[in-house]
Design a protein around this motif. Structure first.
Motif, mmCIF file in Angstrom:
data_model
loop_
_atom_site.group_PDB
_atom_site.id
_atom_site.type_symbol
_atom_site.label_atom_id
_atom_site.label_comp_id
_atom_site.label_asym_id
_atom_site.label_seq_id
_atom_site.Cartn_x
_atom_site.Cartn_y
_atom_site.Cartn_z
ATOM 1 N N GLU A 1 -3.750 6.487 1.002
ATOM 2 C CA GLU A 1 -3.094 5.119 0.777
ATOM 3 C C GLU A 1 -3.718 4.532 -0.713
ATOM 4 O OE1 GLU A 1 -1.324 2.037 3.807
ATOM 5 O OE2 GLU A 1 -3.662 1.942 3.690
ATOM 6 N N ILE A 2 -3.213 3.998 -1.430
ATOM 7 C CA ILE A 2 -3.441 3.327 -2.571
ATOM 8 C C ILE A 2 -2.789 2.192 -2.854
ATOM 9 C CG2 ILE A 2 -4.272 5.587 -3.935
ATOM 10 C CD1 ILE A 2 -1.610 5.232 -5.515
ATOM 11 N N SER A 3 -3.425 1.019 -3.792
ATOM 12 C CA SER A 3 -2.829 0.028 -3.735
ATOM 13 C C SER A 3 -1.419 0.122 -4.472
ATOM 14 C CB SER A 3 -3.682 -0.907 -4.684
ATOM 15 O OG SER A 3 -3.841 -0.547 -5.955
ATOM 16 N N ASP A 4 -0.716 -1.048 -4.391
ATOM 17 C CA ASP A 4 0.613 -0.989 -5.143
ATOM 18 C C ASP A 4 0.093 -0.913 -6.567
ATOM 19 O OD1 ASP A 4 3.541 -0.931 -5.619
ATOM 20 O OD2 ASP A 4 3.169 -3.111 -6.210
ATOM 21 N N LYS A 5 -0.803 -1.543 -7.312
ATOM 22 C CA LYS A 5 -1.174 -1.748 -8.631
ATOM 23 C C LYS A 5 -1.487 -0.246 -9.088
ATOM 24 C CE LYS A 5 -4.257 -4.384 -11.523
ATOM 25 N NZ LYS A 5 -5.358 -3.498 -12.186
ATOM 26 N N ARG B 1 0.942 -1.154 -0.054
ATOM 27 C CA ARG B 1 0.219 -0.037 -0.113
ATOM 28 C C ARG B 1 1.085 1.188 -0.078
ATOM 29 N NH1 ARG B 1 -5.002 -0.790 -1.189
ATOM 30 N NH2 ARG B 1 -5.582 1.164 0.243
ATOM 31 N N ARG B 2 0.589 2.086 -0.845
ATOM 32 C CA ARG B 2 1.662 3.187 -1.021
ATOM 33 C C ARG B 2 0.859 4.576 -0.553
ATOM 34 N NH1 ARG B 2 6.567 1.733 -3.866
ATOM 35 N NH2 ARG B 2 7.091 4.162 -3.521
ATOM 36 N N GLY B 3 1.530 5.588 0.166
ATOM 37 C CA GLY B 3 1.182 6.769 0.398
ATOM 38 C C GLY B 3 1.455 7.686 -0.710
ATOM 39 N N ILE B 4 0.528 8.613 -1.264
ATOM 40 C CA ILE B 4 0.639 9.745 -2.231
ATOM 41 C C ILE B 4 -0.378 10.813 -1.442
ATOM 42 C CG2 ILE B 4 0.987 8.069 -3.945
ATOM 43 C CD1 ILE B 4 -1.766 9.102 -4.903
ATOM 44 N N ILE B 5 0.181 12.051 -1.796
ATOM 45 C CA ILE B 5 -0.579 13.441 -1.675
ATOM 46 C C ILE B 5 -1.111 13.870 -3.013
ATOM 47 C CG2 ILE B 5 -0.598 15.446 -0.923
ATOM 48 C CD1 ILE B 5 1.651 14.983 0.919
ATOM 49 N N PRO B 6 -2.395 13.382 -3.361
ATOM 50 C CA PRO B 6 -2.986 14.255 -4.493
ATOM 51 C C PRO B 6 -2.649 15.538 -4.687
ATOM 52 C CG PRO B 6 -4.492 12.669 -3.628
ATOM 53 C CD PRO B 6 -3.457 12.993 -2.275
#
Length: 192
Positions: free
Chosen positions: A171-175, A34-39
């Motif tokens: 948090e988003i999936s690795d995919k 699971r990856r963290g990103i800031i839109p």
């Protein structure tokens, strides 16, 4: 030192190095399911931080003290930023693939900052620190500004945590992350 080509190739595949301690001889490579990103369109800071920015409480520069920002980020009891990582990322900075946002007080003291790696239209936020009130959040605000102005599309934080959630981190999936990363790497952006 980790060679620049190896570092950039790792980031392009979604992996990143971390050391066990400041003096660990060699970093290990990691990824996350699971990856963290800031839109970029969801970033936010508190009204208090906005007030500090509006009142010009600090002087903010880009890439004026890259090594010092890394040293500030590593100056903790427990850190994953080793001497090897500092040398490796300073080399990336010299090649214009790593950048820092440097926050100074009006006496010229570095009181906060943030650094990360840029590749295509992706920015990989690595770490931040502060020695004065809200200085790291001010650095994040100006990092966001640089990313938007420079045409970036992906702001990777590696992991999600409650601290980053206050800035809009999700948090988003690795995919999904890999798909966004592939698209961002096809484009060019400039950290400015």
């Amino acid at each position: 030192m980790i060679e620049p080509e190896v570092l950039l190739s790792g980031y392009a595949r979604g992996v990143f190095p971390m050391a066990d301690s400041r003096h660990a001889p060699e970093a290990k490579w990691y990824t996350a399911s699971r990856r963290g990103i800031i839109p970029l369109d969801k970033f936010s800071v508190s009204s208090n931080v906005r007030r500090i920015i509006r009142n010009d409480h600090y002087v903010v520069k880009i890439d004026s003290a890259f090594r010092d920002v890394m040293e500030g980020c590593a100056d903790r009891n427990s850190t994953w930023i080793s001497d090897e990582i500092i040398e490796s990322y300073c080399r990336l900075n010299e090649l214009d693939y790593a950048h820092s946002v440097d926050v100074y007080d009006y006496d010229g003291n570095l009181v906060g900052g943030q650094y990360g790696v840029s590749l295509g239209a992706a920015f990989f936020g690595e770490s931040m620190f502060e020695r004065a009130k809200e200085a790291s959040k001010v650095a994040l605000y100006y990092c966001h500004k640089a990313l938007v102005n420079g045409g970036f599309e992906l702001w990777d934080t590696q992991f999600w945590n409650e601290h980053l959630a206050q800035f809009g981190c999700i948090e988003i999936s690795d995919k999904e992350y890999q798909e966004r990363l592939r698209e961002a790497l096809k484009k060019k952006a400039v950290f400015q």
